[in-house]
Design a protein around this motif. Structure first.
Motif, short mmCIF file in Angstrom:
data_model
loop_
_atom_site.label_atom_id
_atom_site.label_comp_id
_atom_site.label_asym_id
_atom_site.label_seq_id
_atom_site.Cartn_x
_atom_site.Cartn_y
_atom_site.Cartn_z
N ALA A 1 0.82 -1.22 0.00
CA ALA A 1 0.00 0.00 0.00
C ALA A 1 0.84 1.26 0.00
O ALA A 1 0.32 2.37 -0.04
N ASP A 2 2.18 1.10 0.06
CA ASP A 2 3.07 2.27 0.13
C ASP A 2 3.50 2.76 -1.24
O ASP A 2 4.14 3.81 -1.36
N GLN A 3 3.23 1.97 -2.27
CA GLN A 3 3.79 2.28 -3.59
C GLN A 3 3.19 3.59 -4.13
O GLN A 3 1.99 3.81 -4.06
N ALA A 4 4.07 4.41 -4.66
CA ALA A 4 3.62 5.67 -5.26
C ALA A 4 3.20 5.40 -6.70
O ALA A 4 4.01 4.97 -7.51
N ILE A 5 1.94 5.63 -6.99
CA ILE A 5 1.38 5.32 -8.31
C ILE A 5 0.79 6.61 -8.89
O ILE A 5 0.13 7.37 -8.18
N GLU A 6 1.01 6.80 -10.18
CA GLU A 6 0.35 7.91 -10.89
C GLU A 6 -0.64 7.33 -11.90
O GLU A 6 -0.30 6.39 -12.61
#
Lengths: 742, 170
Positions: free
Chosen positions: A23-28
């Motif tokens: 849940a920490d992943q930075a997604i655009e």
């Protein structure tokens, strides 16, 4: 490198909060947040679902229900009719009106922010039709409800019977016939199950909290009717699993469904309360223990039968509760029968050490009872009954170190100083207890790749996960040793389904499988390096005489050598090799187990019945120790897990509705810091070459097995109260003390 | 609405007043070092320091902490990136496995050392006793760290790490 005390290579990331969990992943673009709406009934169906008020809330994008989501492959089935198990079958949700179990997702509220999703979820109105369900196994079930499972977890037979237990019980000088029970339990990894799903260009990418990536790929393909090549999973760090993340659960399915429907990334993190019902738990057990022994304490019969719940829907899972009884002690008569009763509870599945964790509580407790009856030291009783061959099969052991664990553990603990029972010290009763432990050793199929770049640095690639076990660290050691490189020159990349497939982390098979595959890949790379150095047209060592080998980060032919960079330079920018491993002849020919012995002292409050541990020692033998630091951590971790199992953990079930009334950490009590006494670990094993390429056995579950028995036995030694209904909570101890006039 | 986190000011604009401090850190600011384990103040994974004292950030609304100095796990190291004595001790003693509870354990332990220095008693401290970091017992450490769950079971190693940091700081 292998076997050396090596600090966790991912430590610097973890102490900085820089290790990215699912849940920490930075997604655009920034993912929408999905919030699960749970069924409030046990079993039945959705009659109506009103999402209008929720959808009017500012920020809400959509409320997904069975009425507005694309059809999936039905739960439990596969996209092509092929066989699948509980980890690979369709895990469809919102795919119809049926409610199989309490808490099942009936809607997913998707919003731009967490607050909007959570708030709107309260506004979804659902009406239900409720069917009668079965939610508890009482032991009173009629015969026709008792199901013989096809097989037990790990592939064992449900029934193993040899000799005549009834005759042994009728004739033996000393017999015991008692019932132990264990409650439902929850794995309770600290990271709740979590997924970020991205759907783009016909490919579903999941950042997923998972133990086994390969199974999850198949499960998602089977759920959505996708090709496996259309699914990618990234899972570089998993915040604990303990069996509950072997497969995919509601977060993965619902986030995927929402991402595909809305064509926007969606994050679903299960709430802690949701994890109790939308992820698996360990079923309760009723275990009948029968022991028959002669006057010297030689076992003439061992009976260990169990009755547990099995989910009534979709898949079969049954714990090998008598695994320890089948493997540990010599006996002419063995009776181990597993029966299950189908129930409509949330998923029942593997939790750390399925079988041995709860089975050893009963078996090792019963042995203590027998020793007491015989007037024999419980350690001595075990030593008199050790097996030369696997009791259930007659197979030879790859190695059996139980005697050494018992003897060395007892010596280190000072067991001979054990005082007489029922020592009272003010308000405290003081007691000592011990138990043995056995845990099956497994090897699975796995593959790995190792690359060398132009600078001579190595990179190991495999879809293995690190759920806290230390995969990154031991794999770094294995590659470094194989190539003669310092640890700093090796990078290990894990948790990506595009990398060679391992069996992931589970069943204590992770290190031997992924590590063995990587060792074989590294060996293959070394062979290729030597071949190039000797045979390549441009090699300065072409045609050189002497033994070819790789050492100290160089390729040697006789006494001449080339740097890795030079050899890699011969073929352009990079060199790589793959390797694999599979269970072979030795897995068939030999019974493989890891062993241990637990010794504890504790005190029991004579006023409240509370048990406080004072000291615990475990002596373990598990083949080669790959890294004494991470190995010790796994063992103390298992011991700590078992302390909770013995003393505090019970997931209660409302028999009317199947609801778990205590589904959070305020009411489901894991062992906390102050429950854990000083722990001492002794690692006694030597490499067992019959166990995989590394000679190691799995230890993720070993430390847990048996410690609960040692605690229960120490409570008896302290107080004379024998608690057979786990966990050993103050009310039970106090009732026992009062019953005997204390 | 502004928050000061690890020495940096962050503008959160018109923040939804329902937003917890934890969710503001993670979901609004993308500061993912702080973890959510239960969202109910039962596990301690989300522990941060507010003006030097530990709190469960899941139990605080972000709007309550405008103007406060908030320290997360990412703010424990020195400015030059050197790990704190506690961070170093956690690595040395293998005081974590999966690492998910570690941010909370570290923030909690950081606060613990300060609480002992200030002489703040725990339920185990004898009435009127003088507390010192150099004589901090393992049971005191266990008691004071019992609000931080660790399911991997690294408790024994956490005690060793905190003890080492306490001795180093005394």
């Amino acid at each position: 490198m292998i076997g050396k005390a090596t600090r966790r290579v991912d430590g610097p990331k973890k102490v900085r909060g820089a290790a990215p969990y699912a849940a920490d992943q930075a997604i655009e673009p920034t993912p929408y947040i999905g919030w699960i709406v749970e069924a409030t009934i046990g079993k039945g169906r959705v009659v109506s679902i009103d999402t209008a008020a929720a959808e009017r809330e500012p920020g809400v994008v959509r409320v997904l229900t069975h009425e507005n989501t694309p059809k999936q492959i039905p739960y439990g089935e596969t996209r092509d009719g092929s066989d699948a198990d509980r980890f690979t079958m369709s895990h469809a949700l919102l795919n119809g009106t049926e409610i199989r179990h309490p808490g099942q997702a009936v809607a997913l509220v998707v919003a731009g922010t967490l607050e909007a999703a959570r708030g709107a979820a309260l506004l979804v109105k659902v009406t239900y039709e409720t069917d009668d369900g079965r939610y508890v196994v009482t032991g009173e079930e009629p015969e026709d409800l008792l199901v013989v499972p096809d097989e037990l977890d790990g592939g064992q037979e449900p029934d193993v019977v040899k000799g005549d237990i009834d005759a042994a019980m009728a004739e033996a000088a000393h017999t015991l016939d008692v019932e132990y029970t264990t409650p439902s339990q929850i794995s309770a990894a600290m990271e709740p199950h979590a997924t970020i799903a991205v759907w783009a260009d016909g490919e579903l990418t999941l950042y997923l909290s998972i133990q086994v990536i390969g199974w999850a790929i198949t499960a998602l393909a089977n759920t959505f009717g996708l090709e496996k090549s259309q699914v990618r999973i990234l899972s570089p760090f998993t915040g604990g699993g303990f069996g509950s993340k072997l497969g995919v659960h509601g977060d993965a399915v619902l986030a995927s469904l929402a991402a595909m429907t809305l064509e926007h990334p969606v994050k679903v993190v299960q709430t802690r309360r949701s994890v109790f019902v939308n992820a698996p738990h360990r079923g309760s057990s009723i275990q009948r223990l029968r022991l028959a022994a002669d006057a010297e304490g030689k076992l003439l019969g061992v009976g260990h039968d169990s009755r547990m719940p099995m989910a009534s829907y979709g898949y079969e899972f049954a714990e090998p509760t008598a695994a320890g009884a089948r493997a540990s002690y010599e006996t002419p008569a063995l009776h181990t029968v597993h029966r299950v009763v189908k129930v409509d509870l949330p998923p029942i599945d593997s939790m750390r050490a399925p079988g041995e964790a709860i089975g050893s509580l009963a078996l090792e407790g019963a042995l203590d009872e027998l020793a007491h009856d015989l007037g024999l030291d419980p350690l001595e009783l075990r030593l008199r009954n050790l097996a030369d061959r696997e009791p259930q099969s007659g197979k030879p052991f790859a190695s059996n170190d139980l005697r050494r664990c018992l003897e060395k553990g007892a010596e280190a603990f000072g067991w001979t100083d054990r005082p007489e029972p029922r020592q009272r010290d003010g308000r405290w009763w003081r007691g000592w207890g011990m138990a043995a432990c056995t845990r099956v050793n497994m090897l699975m199929e796995g593959a790995a790749r190792i690359r060398l770049d132009a600078d001579g640095r190595a990179r190991a690639e495999l879809d293995m996960t690190d759920i806290g076990t230390g995969s990154y660290t031991i794999l770094t050691q294995i590659a470094a040793e194989g190539l003669g490189l310092p640890l700093e020159s090796v990078e290990v990349v894990l948790g990506d389904s595009r990398l060679p497939e391992t069996a992931g982390s589970g069943g204590s098979f992770g290190a031997a499988t992924a590590g063995g595959a990587l060792k074989n890949a590294t060996d293959n790379l070394c062979a290729r390096l030597v071949e190039l150095a000797r045979d390549h047209g441009d090699s300065p060592l072409r045609g050189a005489e002497g033994e070819g080998r790789v050492a100290e980060g160089r390729v040697w032919i006789g006494d001449r050598s080339l740097g890795f960079d030079e050899v890699v330079g011969l073929v352009g920018g990079e060199l790589s090799a793959e390797g694999s491993i599979a269970p072979g002849e030795n897995s068939e020919k030999y019974a493989q187990y890891a062993y241990g012995a637990h010794f504890v002292t504790l005190r029991v409050d004579g006023v409240t019945g509370e048990v406080r541990l004072e000291r615990a020692l475990g002596a373990f033998s598990f083949g080669r120790v790959l890294n004494p630091i991470t190995a010790r951590s796994q063992l103390i971790g298992g011991m700590t897990y078992g302390i909770g199992g013995a003393l505090t953990e019970a997931l209660h079930v409302d028999p009317r509705s199947g609801a778990f009334p205590n589904r959070d950490f305020a009411e489901y009590h894991l062992a906390v810091q102050r429950d854990v006494p000083p722990l001492e670990v002794h690692m006694l094993g030597e490499p067992d070459e019959k166990c995989g390429a590394l000679g190691s056995k799995g230890i993720g579950e070993l430390g847990l097995c048996g410690i609960g028995g040692a605690i229960a036995n120490a409570v008896f030694h302290a107080t004379g109260v024998r608690v057979r209904e786990m966990p050993i909570t103050p009310d039970k101890v106090l009732a026992g003390l009062m019953a005997q006039g204390d | 609405m502004k928050l000061q986190i690890d020495g940096q000011d962050h503008d959160l604009g018109d923040l939804d007043p329902r937003t917890t401090l934890l969710d503001a850190l993670r979901e609004r600011l993308g500061l993912m070092g702080t973890k959510k384990g239960c969202d109910h103040g039962q596990c301690g994974a989300c522990t941060v320091l507010v003006n030097g004292r530990r709190i469960n950030s899941c139990l605080a609304l972000a709007v309550m902490h405008e103007g406060d100095a908030i320290t997360t796990v990412a703010g424990l190291e020195a400015d030059d990136g050197t790990p704190s004595a506690l961070q170093e001790a956690f690595m040395e003693h293998d005081a974590f496995q999966c690492g998910y509870c570690t941010a909370g354990q570290l923030c909690s332990a950081t606060s613990l050392l300060r609480e002992v220095k200030r002489g703040e008693p725990s339920v185990l401290t004898p009435m009127g006793a003088e507390l010192s970091l150099s004589e901090l017992s393992d049971d005191e450490i266990r008691e004071r760290m019992s609000g931080n769950l660790c399911r991997c079971g690294a408790y024994a190693n956490i005690v060793a790490a905190v003890r080492q940091a306490a001795e180093a700081e005394s």
